[in-house]
Design a protein around this motif. Structure first.
Motif, mmCIF file in Angstrom:
data_model
loop_
_atom_site.group_PDB
_atom_site.id
_atom_site.type_symbol
_atom_site.label_atom_id
_atom_site.label_comp_id
_atom_site.label_asym_id
_atom_site.label_seq_id
_atom_site.Cartn_x
_atom_site.Cartn_y
_atom_site.Cartn_z
ATOM 1 N N VAL A 15 -12.150 0.682 -14.801
ATOM 2 C CA VAL A 15 -11.378 1.258 -13.690
ATOM 3 C C VAL A 15 -11.077 0.186 -12.636
ATOM 4 C CG1 VAL A 15 -11.603 2.765 -11.665
ATOM 5 C CG2 VAL A 15 -12.091 3.656 -13.948
ATOM 6 N N SER A 182 -8.513 -13.415 2.745
ATOM 7 C CA SER A 182 -8.572 -12.861 1.403
ATOM 8 C C SER A 182 -9.818 -13.360 0.672
ATOM 9 C CB SER A 182 -7.303 -13.277 0.649
ATOM 10 O OG SER A 182 -7.324 -12.782 -0.658
ATOM 11 N N ILE D 37 -9.298 4.744 -8.617
ATOM 12 C CA ILE D 37 -10.411 3.923 -8.110
ATOM 13 C C ILE D 37 -11.464 4.794 -7.427
ATOM 14 C CG2 ILE D 37 -11.077 2.163 -6.429
ATOM 15 C CD1 ILE D 37 -8.502 0.768 -6.872
ATOM 16 N N ALA D 154 -17.981 5.135 -0.608
ATOM 17 C CA ALA D 154 -18.290 3.768 -1.016
ATOM 18 C C ALA D 154 -17.183 3.225 -1.918
ATOM 19 C CB ALA D 154 -19.642 3.724 -1.734
ATOM 20 N N PHE D 155 -16.726 4.036 -2.888
ATOM 21 C CA PHE D 155 -15.657 3.555 -3.771
ATOM 22 C C PHE D 155 -14.311 3.564 -3.057
ATOM 23 C CE2 PHE D 155 -18.914 4.002 -6.929
ATOM 24 C CZ PHE D 155 -18.672 2.907 -7.728
ATOM 25 N N MET D 157 -14.075 2.549 0.003
ATOM 26 C CA MET D 157 -14.113 1.251 0.676
ATOM 27 C C MET D 157 -13.860 0.109 -0.317
ATOM 28 S SD MET D 157 -17.179 -0.432 2.873
ATOM 29 C CE MET D 157 -17.724 -1.331 1.394
ATOM 30 N N ILE D 158 -14.424 0.238 -1.535
ATOM 31 C CA ILE D 158 -14.192 -0.800 -2.552
ATOM 32 C C ILE D 158 -12.699 -0.884 -2.870
ATOM 33 C CG2 ILE D 158 -14.564 -1.310 -5.000
ATOM 34 C CD1 ILE D 158 -17.462 -0.345 -4.636
ATOM 35 N N LEU D 161 -10.976 -2.691 -0.117
ATOM 36 C CA LEU D 161 -11.244 -4.131 -0.187
ATOM 37 C C LEU D 161 -10.333 -4.795 -1.217
ATOM 38 C CD1 LEU D 161 -15.128 -4.239 0.071
ATOM 39 C CD2 LEU D 161 -13.517 -5.356 1.608
ATOM 40 N N ILE D 162 -10.204 -4.147 -2.416
ATOM 41 C CA ILE D 162 -9.322 -4.702 -3.446
ATOM 42 C C ILE D 162 -7.898 -4.809 -2.898
ATOM 43 C CG2 ILE D 162 -8.292 -4.270 -5.711
ATOM 44 C CD1 ILE D 162 -10.874 -2.935 -6.556
ATOM 45 N N ILE D 165 -7.597 -7.634 -0.243
ATOM 46 C CA ILE D 165 -7.654 -8.984 -0.808
ATOM 47 C C ILE D 165 -6.318 -9.336 -1.462
ATOM 48 C CG2 ILE D 165 -8.754 -10.373 -2.601
ATOM 49 C CD1 ILE D 165 -11.359 -8.829 -1.966
ATOM 50 N N GLN D 166 -5.753 -8.360 -2.228
ATOM 51 C CA GLN D 166 -4.472 -8.612 -2.894
ATOM 52 C C GLN D 166 -3.349 -8.788 -1.875
ATOM 53 O OE1 GLN D 166 -4.419 -5.165 -5.439
ATOM 54 N NE2 GLN D 166 -5.105 -6.350 -7.202
ATOM 55 N N LEU D 168 -3.561 -9.717 1.345
ATOM 56 C CA LEU D 168 -3.695 -10.910 2.167
ATOM 57 C C LEU D 168 -3.361 -12.180 1.383
ATOM 58 C CD1 LEU D 168 -7.007 -9.919 3.943
ATOM 59 C CD2 LEU D 168 -4.835 -10.304 5.096
ATOM 60 N N ARG D 169 -3.675 -12.153 0.083
ATOM 61 C CA ARG D 169 -3.447 -13.318 -0.776
ATOM 62 C C ARG D 169 -1.982 -13.763 -0.727
ATOM 63 N NH1 ARG D 169 -1.497 -13.509 -5.929
ATOM 64 N NH2 ARG D 169 -1.132 -11.315 -5.576
ATOM 65 N N MET D 181 -1.307 -2.874 3.756
ATOM 66 C CA MET D 181 -2.484 -2.314 4.401
ATOM 67 C C MET D 181 -2.451 -0.794 4.324
ATOM 68 S SD MET D 181 -4.401 -3.908 7.334
ATOM 69 C CE MET D 181 -5.779 -3.211 8.245
ATOM 70 N N LEU D 185 -5.452 1.447 2.587
ATOM 71 C CA LEU D 185 -6.293 2.419 3.298
ATOM 72 C C LEU D 185 -6.335 3.787 2.611
ATOM 73 C CD1 LEU D 185 -5.536 1.706 7.061
ATOM 74 C CD2 LEU D 185 -7.697 1.408 5.859
ATOM 75 N N ILE D 186 -5.420 4.044 1.661
ATOM 76 C CA ILE D 186 -5.376 5.356 0.997
ATOM 77 C C ILE D 186 -6.716 5.677 0.320
ATOM 78 C CG2 ILE D 186 -4.260 6.715 -0.802
ATOM 79 C CD1 ILE D 186 -2.186 6.376 1.086
ATOM 80 N N THR D 188 -9.746 4.679 1.100
ATOM 81 C CA THR D 188 -10.747 5.062 2.098
ATOM 82 C C THR D 188 -10.510 6.494 2.558
ATOM 83 O OG1 THR D 188 -11.105 2.803 2.885
ATOM 84 C CG2 THR D 188 -11.604 4.556 4.427
#
Lengths: 256, 256, 256, 256, 256
Positions: A15, A182, D37, D154-155, D157-158, D161-162, D165-166, D168-169, D181, D185-186, D188
């Motif tokens: 996932v 990032s 996710i 928790a997931f 938030m994970i 984060l993914i 990171i994508q 901002l890269r 962004m 945030l969806i 969360t």
């Protein structure tokens, strides 16, 4: 073998990986220095908290949790009832050739003591001690996994702080903020994923598994001691069925 | 000497330092005013919470946890069995010259009372009180370390708030945000690192160590009192082996 | 007088103030409206949670914790042994002039009852009730301080939310973000500082102090009742020494 | 059927959906990869923590909590009093045709055992075991729902984060920050909504429901056993009314 | 009437409102859609967690906590001592006209049972049940308020997430970020304020109030049963004074 654990971990990684790949740029998520800070820092903190033997023991405890197959209660009772019938018909020595068919080492040990003619009290004492030691190892393993589940996000945050401080220090223009941030967030991602997909659920499974395995072991002790006392197969079935819920009780008869 | 604690702290600092140096600009991470706020604030809060003697005692408690070597149970039992044999063959006075070979002061004190001819009840009472005092000191030390582990991140956050307020006040252009924010985050980094790499794991180790050391002391009391009662070496071995798990029990015999 | 508490609070404020002044612009940290939101909001929440008498009692409880000097056990025992000797030599009435030398009101009250010829059971009942009431007041004070330690950061955050909403509403250009945000963060800073430097450690100290003071009071009860029963000084010393750890016990003799 | 649960969930979704639609752009809140996710990750973690049968059992436990109607105590007592009167007038066999009017399977089972002439002790043993099994299933279901309530955010938030990171890269200009962004945030949002509107309140309801249902079952056991003992209707009413609060007690009489 | 609760809530709102108005633009803080998400979402979650009767009962429990005046112990004892004297002089029937002067319904009920000539055991049983029911209602109300105190900030955060996602989606220029974010933060502000100024402190007050009211009720039971047994006024005063601390005990005499 606990299918749910393996399926859960595999599916979880599928996932997460799918989400990463579909978003593009998966390369950024593989970042060795971030692994070093998050996982390395967590392992160091675990090493400080626990002693070396406890720390090294966690791997075998987890492996055994996933690999070991706890025999279903019905199978355990069926075997025990058969052995009781053999014992009454042919004597304890006739059980010796049955021992080879059993894979569970704890069951084998109990039967061997039975064949060797040890008295029920000695069998119960020795085997109970082994349950207690197993429970200690499991409870210890659970504490280590729970500590890891708390330490991984903490070191993920420490890694992100290091990355942010370095990135902000040399900030020339708002445009360059993206790349550095990032990378800085990768450690937080690692920490959150390791804690929530691995350590916290695994600590929970270890607790449930510990209860299931020690119950099976207590059933074996009850059965072996009953055979040693010369109980008949029906009485042994009744004694062992006390451990399982009514709906699962079956009218098991000796097949020999 | 607890290797795991020292290795864990050293490795942890190496991991973090490597990450800092490889990212460039390690100088920014050495910032004395930030140390003053985070560690100074934490020490002040600890001083308010605890009394001065408790506060000062924490350093010796931690040092002893790392330095003190808890004798392995087998060695303890071997020594005790030997002393019991000497006692039965040559009398309690013959034990006096054996005392010099023992390094553990608690063991020495027990043997000295034995040689002085005190009765078992008096030995047990006096030595048990010492265990209780040690347990108090350890439990007190654990509470202080846990409080430090909670106060360090809190003062790290307070330091970052101070830095942010000062930086934002004189904000002229978005470009200057980087440097100030970078410095402001240092205190949060210090607080998180101190709590997660030092205080929290050390509090955990102190709890485990306390249990191990008091168990060894209880074994010594049991053994010394048994010798004082004139028990034979085999009976003493049995009494002391109750404290350790079956798998570690050995058939120790007196070597004298 | 508890030096550690006062030194801790003073040092803590010096550390924080130095950090603020050295960073420049300390004026921004003195902001009365922010004090009103954070401390005022916290006090209102405390008033809703507790009753008015409990709320008003917290100040005297904290003041007494800092000001009251708990007599050291050795001094207590020495005094009690002297009084026992006087009692046996000259009778209870001769104790009356010794009472003036004692500053601890609880001790004075016990001695007065002794001089008045009350029987030991009545003395013990009345004085035990006073210990219980003190313990209630202390435990109540601890709960209020802990609630304040949780409410202060919450109202600090509420103040920052108000500031942020107002600042963002009238945001014309990114340049003006700094000043407004700087002021908005002051309440969070106040809340975090009040909780971590004052309320949380003070609640901890109150718990430790409560234990120390009630132990001293229990020693006084034990001693006064023993004198009332006519015990000899040595027996009284033994009875009172049960409350302190072995290493601190001394061979106290009556000095009269 | 528990109206409050269904009304609460429906109303909650209406409130949230209205807020989303009135704000415009509801399409962005329906994002399948984010569901994968958050909910997928949560389900995987739950699968690792619990065993497969426990995991699959949660759906039927929740469905039964919402659908099952716990009979009101007064109705239960009225029925039992009637049956007791029939039993005394016409004998146990006359109860057989009354069984068809009862919908609660547990009540039917008890009455059937009564008609079959089993003795009170056997009825109580068998039916008590069923209560215990139900309590186990409920407590297990509560633990799973609570774990889901912790894992979903928790997931979430994970997932964020993914996304961060994508985003901002590949950040080219500050203008493009918004869209990425927003999507990040969806997850969360999904995690927070699932935990706070579904899992956490449902775990609470399951706990209350478990208590109510097992109390009703205990009342049925008490009543059926009393009938089996031949108690008169008034005595049965008294025995069953012990379980309910005084204000709800009524002077129920047999209607036959 | 509990003044502290009302004063605390009023003062709290004055402090917050003053801060909002002095900062300018109070209109933005009155935002009905934000109220709908935060308070509506919280109420829905509470409805899912608890049953409808429990949910509806919370309002009357809170109202009674604020409105009900618990009679001071000294007044209770004075009344009871008077009634005991009347009972001994003129008999139980003479108490009937005194009942009208009592406002506390629980006290009235007890006296009525006394006048009706019920025996002490029956009075104690019936009145104790009422205390237990009250304690259940209070403990249930406390749980609901605590759940609301946790749910309000959670739905505040959910509302802010919805606002942020919508605002970021249509982000054209950094300048427009302010207004949207300002509105998005309102729900978090509502949630934090409702939890910290209303629900959490009110749950605490309910706990303290529950203890005070049930103590007063237990004193009434003790007194009424003593009168029913024909105890003299002095004995009744002694029995009721056991419930209050020594410092508040007075030498109350019957005034009739």
């Amino acid at each position: 073998m606990d299918i749910a654990t393996i399926v859960g971990i595999l599916l979880g990684f599928i996932v997460i990986t799918t989400a990463i790949i579909s978003g593009g740029g998966w390369q950024i998520f593989v970042h060795l220095p971030s692994v070093a800070i998050t996982i390395g820092g967590m392992l160091c903190a675990t090493l400080i908290h626990f002693s070396l033997p406890q720390f090294l023991g966690i791997f075998s405890v987890v492996k055994k949790t996933i690999v070991t197959k706890i025999p279903p209660p019905a199978e355990l009772i069926q075997n025990m009832v058969n052995f009781a019938a053999i014992n009454r018909r042919d004597g304890a020595l006739a059980l010796e050739q049955e021992i080879n068919k059993i894979k569970d080492l704890f069951f084998v040990k109990g039967l061997q003591m039975l064949v060797d003619g040890q008295d029920p009290e000695a069998i119960r004492d020795l085997m109970s001690l082994e349950i207690e030691n197993l429970r200690d190892r499991h409870s210890n393993g659970k504490k280590i996994l729970e500590f890891m589940g708390a330490a991984a996000p903490a070191f993920g945050m420490i890694g992100t702080l290091i990355g942010l401080i370095q990135m902000l220090r040399s900030l020339d223009s708002p445009e360059s903020i993206g790349g550095g941030m990032s990378v800085a967030l990768i450690t937080t991602f690692y920490g959150a994923l390791a804690a929530n997909l691995i350590f916290i659920p695994l600590a929970g499974k270890l607790g449930l598994y510990s209860k299931a395995e020690t119950t099976a072991m207590e059933m074996i002790i009850e059965g072996v001691c009953a055979i040693a006392q010369g109980d008949n197969p029906t009485a042994i079935r009744e004694k062992m069925q006390v451990f399982i819920s009514q709906s699962r009780r079956e009218n098991i008869k000796a097949k020999i």
